[in-house]
Write a protein that holds these residues in place. Structure first.
Motif, PDB file in Angstrom:
ATOM      1  N   ILE A  94      28.496  46.040  36.592  1.00 33.09           N
ATOM      2  CA  ILE A  94      28.557  46.584  37.943  1.00 33.09           C
ATOM      3  C   ILE A  94      29.750  47.511  38.082  1.00 33.09           C
ATOM      4  N   HIS A  95      29.512  48.676  38.660  1.00 32.60           N
ATOM      5  CA  HIS A  95      30.587  49.579  39.066  1.00 32.60           C
ATOM      6  C   HIS A  95      30.781  49.388  40.565  1.00 32.60           C
ATOM      7  N   LEU A  96      31.981  48.976  40.941  1.00 35.76           N
ATOM      8  CA  LEU A  96      32.337  48.861  42.354  1.00 35.76           C
ATOM      9  C   LEU A  96      33.177  50.061  42.734  1.00 35.76           C
ATOM     10  N   SER A  97      32.790  50.721  43.821  1.00 36.97           N
ATOM     11  CA  SER A  97      33.543  51.885  44.300  1.00 36.97           C
ATOM     12  C   SER A  97      33.960  51.648  45.741  1.00 36.97           C
ATOM     13  N   LEU A  98      35.163  52.079  46.052  1.00 34.88           N
ATOM     14  CA  LEU A  98      35.666  52.044  47.415  1.00 34.88           C
ATOM     15  C   LEU A  98      35.972  53.470  47.827  1.00 34.88           C
ATOM     16  N   ASP A  99      35.313  53.916  48.871  1.00 37.07           N
ATOM     17  CA  ASP A  99      35.507  55.274  49.388  1.00 37.07           C
ATOM     18  C   ASP A  99      35.308  56.338  48.303  1.00 37.07           C
ATOM     19  N   GLY A 100      34.311  56.112  47.440  1.00 33.76           N
ATOM     20  CA  GLY A 100      33.946  57.098  46.424  1.00 33.76           C
ATOM     21  C   GLY A 100      34.724  57.015  45.121  1.00 33.76           C
ATOM     22  N   GLU A 101      35.666  56.094  45.012  1.00 34.83           N
ATOM     23  CA  GLU A 101      36.467  55.938  43.787  1.00 34.83           C
ATOM     24  C   GLU A 101      36.143  54.591  43.135  1.00 34.83           C
ATOM     25  N   ILE A 102      35.820  54.605  41.842  1.00 37.23           N
ATOM     26  CA  ILE A 102      35.549  53.348  41.135  1.00 37.23           C
ATOM     27  C   ILE A 102      36.824  52.514  41.097  1.00 37.23           C
ATOM     28  N   VAL A 103      36.701  51.262  41.565  1.00 32.34           N
ATOM     29  CA  VAL A 103      37.841  50.347  41.551  1.00 32.34           C
ATOM     30  C   VAL A 103      37.664  49.230  40.539  1.00 32.34           C
ATOM     31  N   SER A 104      36.424  49.025  40.058  1.00 29.19           N
ATOM     32  CA  SER A 104      36.189  47.961  39.088  1.00 29.19           C
ATOM     33  C   SER A 104      34.903  48.209  38.320  1.00 29.19           C
ATOM     34  N   MET A 105      34.921  47.846  37.047  1.00 31.33           N
ATOM     35  CA  MET A 105      33.734  47.769  36.206  1.00 31.33           C
ATOM     36  C   MET A 105      33.686  46.317  35.772  1.00 31.33           C
ATOM     37  N   THR A 106      32.795  45.558  36.387  1.00 31.25           N
ATOM     38  CA  THR A 106      32.836  44.117  36.244  1.00 31.25           C
ATOM     39  C   THR A 106      31.510  43.531  35.786  1.00 31.25           C
ATOM     40  N   SER A 107      31.589  42.363  35.192  1.00 30.50           N
ATOM     41  CA  SER A 107      30.383  41.620  34.832  1.00 30.50           C
ATOM     42  C   SER A 107      30.315  40.343  35.652  1.00 30.50           C
ATOM     43  N   GLY A 108      31.042  40.332  36.780  1.00 31.22           N
ATOM     44  CA  GLY A 108      31.022  39.180  37.673  1.00 31.22           C
ATOM     45  C   GLY A 108      30.420  39.546  39.019  1.00 31.22           C
ATOM     46  N   ALA A 149      28.235  49.211  45.332  1.00 28.65           N
ATOM     47  CA  ALA A 149      28.037  48.428  44.116  1.00 28.65           C
ATOM     48  C   ALA A 149      26.809  48.991  43.410  1.00 28.65           C
ATOM     49  N   GLU A 150      26.972  49.306  42.121  1.00 28.79           N
ATOM     50  CA  GLU A 150      25.851  49.842  41.347  1.00 28.79           C
ATOM     51  C   GLU A 150      25.731  49.099  40.028  1.00 28.79           C
ATOM     52  N   PHE A 151      24.514  48.637  39.741  1.00 31.35           N
ATOM     53  CA  PHE A 151      24.208  48.049  38.440  1.00 31.35           C
ATOM     54  C   PHE A 151      23.944  49.196  37.483  1.00 31.35           C
ATOM     55  N   VAL A 152      24.740  49.277  36.397  1.00 27.44           N
ATOM     56  CA  VAL A 152      24.635  50.384  35.456  1.00 27.44           C
ATOM     57  C   VAL A 152      24.393  49.863  34.042  1.00 27.44           C
ATOM     58  N   ALA A 153      23.958  50.756  33.182  1.00 24.02           N
ATOM     59  CA  ALA A 153      23.686  50.427  31.782  1.00 24.02           C
ATOM     60  C   ALA A 153      24.982  50.298  30.991  1.00 24.02           C
ATOM     61  N   ASN A 154      24.849  49.807  29.784  1.00 26.02           N
ATOM     62  CA  ASN A 154      25.993  49.638  28.900  1.00 26.02           C
ATOM     63  C   ASN A 154      26.733  50.953  28.656  1.00 26.02           C
TER      64      ASN A 154
END
Length: 151
Positions: free
Chosen positions: A97-111, A128-133
């Motif tokens: 998952i890529h989490l973005s706040l106000d258009g900026e990625i703040v985390s790339m997480t698997s939780g 929150a976006e589910f993305v590929a490897n």
């Protein structure tokens, strides 16, 4: 014979080479990572569709939160979360998952939970976006956005 010098010939040859290269690229059927074969998507080609469905449970859209930390809670169905870089190739049922706040990625997480720091008060957009490897979006994208206000 003005107008037919080596300059125009060079341009015509270059244009012909470009058309040939484009035609060769379009006619080759490179694997685009479809299915669950784990094959990588070539650079620039879209990732396959994913059965994943992500939801932002917390914060609720339109909510007001206080403090400098926002507790994010997500759900994901139809896919498995794996840490970025642990799966070879593109598999539509595995990603992170890529989490973005106000258009900026703040985390790339698997939780599915994350405590996010908010540096200023006011209106915010959380995505929150589910993305590929390969960190690229699936096609179509699986993302959700909520707005919230921080006091």
């Amino acid at each position: 014979m003005r107008g037919r010098g080596p300059g125009k010939l060079a341009v015509l040859l270059a244009a012909g080479a470009l058309v040939a290269a484009l035609a060769a690229g379009c006619s080759s059927k490179a694997n685009t990572g479809g299915g669950s074969s784990g094959s990588p998507s070539p650079e620039g080609s879209p990732n396959p569709a994913s059965p994943a469905q992500i939801t932002i449970v917390q914060p609720l859209s339109g909510s007001t939160v206080t403090g400098t930390t926002v507790h994010v809670v997500l759900t994901l169905v139809g896919a498995t979360l794996v840490p970025p870089g642990t799966v070879s190739g593109v598999d539509p049922t595995h990603g992170h998952i890529h989490l973005s706040l106000d258009g900026e990625i703040v985390s790339m997480t698997s939780g599915l939970t994350y405590d996010m720091q908010v540096t200023h008060t006011g209106h915010h957009l959380l995505t929150a976006e589910f993305v590929a490897n390969n960190h690229q979006s699936f096609s179509p994208r699986d993302l959700k956005t909520v707005d919230f206000t921080d006091q």
